[in-house]
Design a protein around this motif. Sequence first.
Motif, short mmCIF file in Angstrom:
data_model
loop_
_atom_site.label_atom_id
_atom_site.label_comp_id
_atom_site.label_asym_id
_atom_site.label_seq_id
_atom_site.Cartn_x
_atom_site.Cartn_y
_atom_site.Cartn_z
N GLU A 212 4.84 -1.41 8.30
CA GLU A 212 4.47 -2.66 7.63
C GLU A 212 5.68 -3.31 6.97
O GLU A 212 5.85 -4.54 7.03
N GLN A 213 6.54 -2.51 6.35
CA GLN A 213 7.74 -3.06 5.72
C GLN A 213 8.69 -3.63 6.76
O GLN A 213 9.26 -4.71 6.57
N ALA A 214 8.85 -2.92 7.88
CA ALA A 214 9.72 -3.41 8.96
C ALA A 214 9.17 -4.71 9.53
O ALA A 214 9.93 -5.66 9.79
N GLU A 215 7.86 -4.78 9.71
CA GLU A 215 7.23 -6.01 10.22
C GLU A 215 7.45 -7.17 9.26
O GLU A 215 7.79 -8.27 9.67
N ALA A 216 7.29 -6.92 7.97
CA ALA A 216 7.47 -7.98 6.97
C ALA A 216 8.90 -8.49 6.97
O ALA A 216 9.13 -9.71 6.90
N GLN A 217 9.87 -7.59 7.08
CA GLN A 217 11.28 -8.00 7.10
C GLN A 217 11.60 -8.81 8.36
O GLN A 217 12.29 -9.83 8.28
N ALA A 218 11.10 -8.36 9.49
CA ALA A 218 11.36 -9.08 10.74
C ALA A 218 10.71 -10.46 10.72
O ALA A 218 11.33 -11.45 11.12
N TYR B 148 10.34 -12.87 15.41
CA TYR B 148 8.92 -12.64 15.65
C TYR B 148 8.66 -11.64 16.77
O TYR B 148 7.62 -10.99 16.79
N ALA B 149 9.62 -11.45 17.68
CA ALA B 149 9.45 -10.44 18.72
C ALA B 149 9.46 -9.05 18.09
O ALA B 149 8.60 -8.20 18.39
N GLU C 53 3.58 -16.00 9.18
CA GLU C 53 3.29 -15.89 7.75
C GLU C 53 1.91 -15.27 7.52
O GLU C 53 1.72 -14.45 6.62
N ALA C 54 0.95 -15.64 8.35
CA ALA C 54 -0.41 -15.09 8.21
C ALA C 54 -0.43 -13.60 8.51
O ALA C 54 -1.26 -12.86 7.98
N GLY C 55 0.49 -13.12 9.35
CA GLY C 55 0.52 -11.70 9.70
C GLY C 55 1.51 -10.89 8.90
O GLY C 55 1.56 -9.67 9.02
N GLU C 56 2.33 -11.56 8.08
CA GLU C 56 3.40 -10.86 7.36
C GLU C 56 2.87 -10.11 6.15
O GLU C 56 2.28 -10.69 5.25
N TYR C 57 3.09 -8.81 6.13
CA TYR C 57 2.67 -7.98 5.00
C TYR C 57 3.45 -8.39 3.77
O TYR C 57 4.65 -8.61 3.81
N GLY D 24 -0.53 -13.45 4.02
CA GLY D 24 -0.68 -12.32 4.92
C GLY D 24 -1.49 -11.20 4.30
O GLY D 24 -1.97 -11.30 3.17
N PRO D 25 -1.62 -10.10 5.05
CA PRO D 25 -2.39 -8.95 4.54
C PRO D 25 -1.61 -8.24 3.44
O PRO D 25 -0.38 -8.30 3.39
N ALA D 26 -2.33 -7.57 2.58
CA ALA D 26 -1.69 -6.78 1.54
C ALA D 26 -1.00 -5.58 2.17
O ALA D 26 -1.51 -5.00 3.13
N GLU D 27 0.14 -5.23 1.65
CA GLU D 27 0.88 -4.08 2.18
C GLU D 27 0.23 -2.81 1.65
O GLU D 27 -0.07 -2.70 0.47
N ASP D 28 0.01 -1.85 2.55
CA ASP D 28 -0.54 -0.56 2.14
C ASP D 28 0.52 0.19 1.35
O ASP D 28 1.69 0.17 1.71
N THR D 29 0.11 0.83 0.27
CA THR D 29 1.04 1.64 -0.50
C THR D 29 0.64 3.10 -0.34
O THR D 29 -0.54 3.43 -0.34
N VAL D 30 1.62 3.94 -0.19
CA VAL D 30 1.38 5.36 -0.01
C VAL D 30 1.55 6.05 -1.36
O VAL D 30 2.59 5.98 -1.97
N THR D 31 0.48 6.66 -1.80
CA THR D 31 0.54 7.43 -3.03
C THR D 31 0.12 8.86 -2.76
O THR D 31 0.01 9.63 -3.68
#
Length: 199
Positions: free
Chosen positions: A44-50, A56-57, A140-144, A149-156
Amino acid sequence: MPDDANNDADVYDAALDPDDAAADATPVDTGALTDAQQTLQQDEQAEAQAAASGDYATANTDAQQAYGASQDVANAGGPDSTDQTWTAAQDESWANWDQETANQDATTAASYDASGNPDDAAIYSSAADNEQGNADNSAEAGEYGDPLGPAEDTVTGVEDAPVEDTAAVDEAPAVDDTAVEDVAPVEDDAAVDDDSSST
């Protein structure tokens, strides 16, 4: 007198007890869940940065990987965010498609301009701008992490695994049990042809 050996009321079956959360709980594979959650967060972080950089590819590829990781999280007994990650992957796919179309239209516009056809160049240039706008909106709609965009999942950790809420099971929706008065339908005498005038 009933025979106690055959009385089913004396037999306890945890699987039939709605108050027994352990009977309904999905087993959690803590190692697989932790690995899948970390992979999901990285994707998700990599997708948001790209997406933020306009690549977009790559964002599309990362979003597809995030979707796969979200399936792994759900399969390991963690929270199911597959609807969200699937939607993000679709948005990034459209962003990539529209950006490719925009690039093709921009190339065609430059070709027409170079060959002395400014009217055709303007048409393709306008189309390229439109497609790039569509690409940016979809990305933008798909960017975490983006407000749209969607909320980014956090790992706890494993504590993110679903926990059976027994209170929700015990609290069935309220039923309106107020008395309903049975009332006969009102008859419209004007619409009834009863031959009463002929007597």
